[in-house]
Design a protein around this motif. Structure first.
Motif, PDB file in Angstrom:
ATOM      1  N   LEU A  24       0.827  -1.206   0.000  1.00  0.00           N
ATOM      2  CA  LEU A  24       0.000   0.000   0.000  1.00  0.00           C
ATOM      3  C   LEU A  24       0.865   1.260   0.000  1.00  0.00           C
ATOM      4  N   PHE A  25       1.884   1.282   0.848  1.00  0.00           N
ATOM      5  CA  PHE A  25       2.697   2.484   0.982  1.00  0.00           C
ATOM      6  C   PHE A  25       4.002   2.416   0.223  1.00  0.00           C
ATOM      7  N   GLY A  26       4.443   1.228  -0.115  1.00  0.00           N
ATOM      8  CA  GLY A  26       5.742   1.091  -0.744  1.00  0.00           C
ATOM      9  C   GLY A  26       6.873   1.255   0.263  1.00  0.00           C
ATOM     10  N   ALA A  27       6.545   1.203   1.536  1.00  0.00           N
ATOM     11  CA  ALA A  27       7.546   1.331   2.597  1.00  0.00           C
ATOM     12  C   ALA A  27       7.120   0.452   3.764  1.00  0.00           C
ATOM     13  N   LYS A  28       8.092   0.085   4.594  1.00  0.00           N
ATOM     14  CA  LYS A  28       7.761  -0.752   5.746  1.00  0.00           C
ATOM     15  C   LYS A  28       7.243   0.061   6.909  1.00  0.00           C
ATOM     16  N   ILE A  29       7.670   1.306   7.018  1.00  0.00           N
ATOM     17  CA  ILE A  29       7.202   2.202   8.077  1.00  0.00           C
ATOM     18  C   ILE A  29       6.839   3.540   7.452  1.00  0.00           C
ATOM     19  N   VAL A  30       5.662   4.011   7.801  1.00  0.00           N
ATOM     20  CA  VAL A  30       5.234   5.342   7.376  1.00  0.00           C
ATOM     21  C   VAL A  30       4.918   6.126   8.644  1.00  0.00           C
ATOM     22  N   ALA A  31       5.536   7.278   8.772  1.00  0.00           N
ATOM     23  CA  ALA A  31       5.317   8.117   9.946  1.00  0.00           C
ATOM     24  C   ALA A  31       5.062   9.545   9.488  1.00  0.00           C
ATOM     25  N   SER A  32       4.205  10.230  10.229  1.00  0.00           N
ATOM     26  CA  SER A  32       3.976  11.645   9.946  1.00  0.00           C
ATOM     27  C   SER A  32       3.553  12.355  11.225  1.00  0.00           C
ATOM     28  N   PHE A  33       3.680  13.678  11.189  1.00  0.00           N
ATOM     29  CA  PHE A  33       3.231  14.507  12.300  1.00  0.00           C
ATOM     30  C   PHE A  33       2.790  15.839  11.741  1.00  0.00           C
ATOM     31  N   GLY A  34       1.989  16.549  12.524  1.00  0.00           N
ATOM     32  CA  GLY A  34       1.513  17.850  12.086  1.00  0.00           C
ATOM     33  C   GLY A  34       0.366  18.312  12.960  1.00  0.00           C
ATOM     34  N   THR A  35      -0.605  18.960  12.335  1.00  0.00           N
ATOM     35  CA  THR A  35      -1.758  19.479  13.060  1.00  0.00           C
ATOM     36  C   THR A  35      -3.033  18.850  12.500  1.00  0.00           C
ATOM     37  N   TYR A  36      -4.105  18.977  13.284  1.00  0.00           N
ATOM     38  CA  TYR A  36      -5.388  18.442  12.826  1.00  0.00           C
ATOM     39  C   TYR A  36      -6.518  19.378  13.227  1.00  0.00           C
ATOM     40  N   THR A  37      -7.590  19.316  12.464  1.00  0.00           N
ATOM     41  CA  THR A  37      -8.835  19.996  12.797  1.00  0.00           C
ATOM     42  C   THR A  37      -9.969  18.999  12.613  1.00  0.00           C
ATOM     43  N   VAL A  38     -11.091  19.287  13.266  1.00  0.00           N
ATOM     44  CA  VAL A  38     -12.258  18.420  13.193  1.00  0.00           C
ATOM     45  C   VAL A  38     -13.432  19.218  12.656  1.00  0.00           C
ATOM     46  N   ASP A  39     -14.111  18.671  11.660  1.00  0.00           N
ATOM     47  CA  ASP A  39     -15.337  19.251  11.112  1.00  0.00           C
ATOM     48  C   ASP A  39     -16.479  18.321  11.519  1.00  0.00           C
ATOM     49  N   GLU A  40     -17.063  18.595  12.687  1.00  0.00           N
ATOM     50  CA  GLU A  40     -18.096  17.708  13.223  1.00  0.00           C
ATOM     51  C   GLU A  40     -19.322  17.642  12.331  1.00  0.00           C
ATOM     52  N   ALA A  41     -19.704  18.764  11.728  1.00  0.00           N
ATOM     53  CA  ALA A  41     -20.911  18.799  10.893  1.00  0.00           C
ATOM     54  C   ALA A  41     -20.805  17.838   9.712  1.00  0.00           C
ATOM     55  N   ASN A  42     -19.622  17.731   9.125  1.00  0.00           N
ATOM     56  CA  ASN A  42     -19.419  16.853   7.969  1.00  0.00           C
ATOM     57  C   ASN A  42     -18.777  15.522   8.335  1.00  0.00           C
ATOM     58  N   ARG A  43     -18.559  15.286   9.623  1.00  0.00           N
ATOM     59  CA  ARG A  43     -17.986  14.033  10.131  1.00  0.00           C
ATOM     60  C   ARG A  43     -16.638  13.706   9.481  1.00  0.00           C
ATOM     61  N   VAL A  44     -15.758  14.699   9.444  1.00  0.00           N
ATOM     62  CA  VAL A  44     -14.415  14.498   8.911  1.00  0.00           C
ATOM     63  C   VAL A  44     -13.398  15.135   9.854  1.00  0.00           C
ATOM     64  N   LEU A  69     -17.320   6.491  15.723  1.00  0.00           N
ATOM     65  CA  LEU A  69     -16.456   6.931  16.808  1.00  0.00           C
ATOM     66  C   LEU A  69     -17.121   6.537  18.120  1.00  0.00           C
ATOM     67  N   THR A  70     -16.400   5.755  18.921  1.00  0.00           N
ATOM     68  CA  THR A  70     -16.876   5.371  20.248  1.00  0.00           C
ATOM     69  C   THR A  70     -15.791   5.720  21.256  1.00  0.00           C
ATOM     70  N   ASP A  71     -16.035   5.414  22.515  1.00  0.00           N
ATOM     71  CA  ASP A  71     -15.024   5.674  23.541  1.00  0.00           C
ATOM     72  C   ASP A  71     -13.758   4.855  23.316  1.00  0.00           C
ATOM     73  N   ASP A  72     -13.881   3.710  22.622  1.00  0.00           N
ATOM     74  CA  ASP A  72     -12.756   2.792  22.448  1.00  0.00           C
ATOM     75  C   ASP A  72     -12.211   2.707  21.027  1.00  0.00           C
ATOM     76  N   GLU A  73     -12.921   3.278  20.044  1.00  0.00           N
ATOM     77  CA  GLU A  73     -12.542   3.013  18.661  1.00  0.00           C
ATOM     78  C   GLU A  73     -12.866   4.190  17.733  1.00  0.00           C
ATOM     79  N   LEU A  74     -11.942   4.433  16.788  1.00  0.00           N
ATOM     80  CA  LEU A  74     -12.138   5.391  15.704  1.00  0.00           C
ATOM     81  C   LEU A  74     -12.038   4.622  14.399  1.00  0.00           C
ATOM     82  N   LYS A  75     -13.072   4.725  13.569  1.00  0.00           N
ATOM     83  CA  LYS A  75     -13.070   4.076  12.258  1.00  0.00           C
ATOM     84  C   LYS A  75     -13.309   5.164  11.216  1.00  0.00           C
TER      85      LYS A  75
END
Length: 95
Positions: A24-44, A69-75
């Motif tokens: 899928l990635f063409g690599a054995k390890i894929v790592a990234s970091f940065g920032t995130y935002t949540v758009d609750e209205a559009n569920r993204v 999205l539950t207390d234990d899982e994000l899909k």
């Protein structure tokens, strides 16, 4: 694949995925970091990649559609890097 996806309360994330037989990635390890935002209205949520082990991801944004999205899982679903297909990811809360 196995890994971790960490979100802090100030809008930063870190993600590492490892899979020895990854095509899928063409690599054995894929790592990234940065920032995130949540758009609750559009569920993204949107990640803005500051740094990645895949240089072509640096400076990009990625939108993920939350399936559940539950207390234990994000899909969520997201488009793959090399095709128009979508992949579903499931992350479990570490205990």
């Amino acid at each position: 694949a196995k890994g971790f996806f960490i979100f802090d309360g100030k809008g930063h994330y870190s993600q590492t995925i490892t899979r020895p037989d990854s095509r899928l990635f063409g690599a054995k390890i894929v790592a990234s970091f940065g920032t995130y935002t949540v758009d609750e209205a559009n569920r993204v949520f949107i990640t803005s990649v500051v740094g990645s082990s895949l240089p072509k991801l640096n400076g990009t944004t990625q939108q993920r559609a939350v399936v559940s999205l539950t207390d234990d899982e994000l899909k969520y679903e997201f488009p793959t890097i090399n095709s128009d297909a979508k992949v579903e990811a499931v992350w479990k809360l570490a205990k």
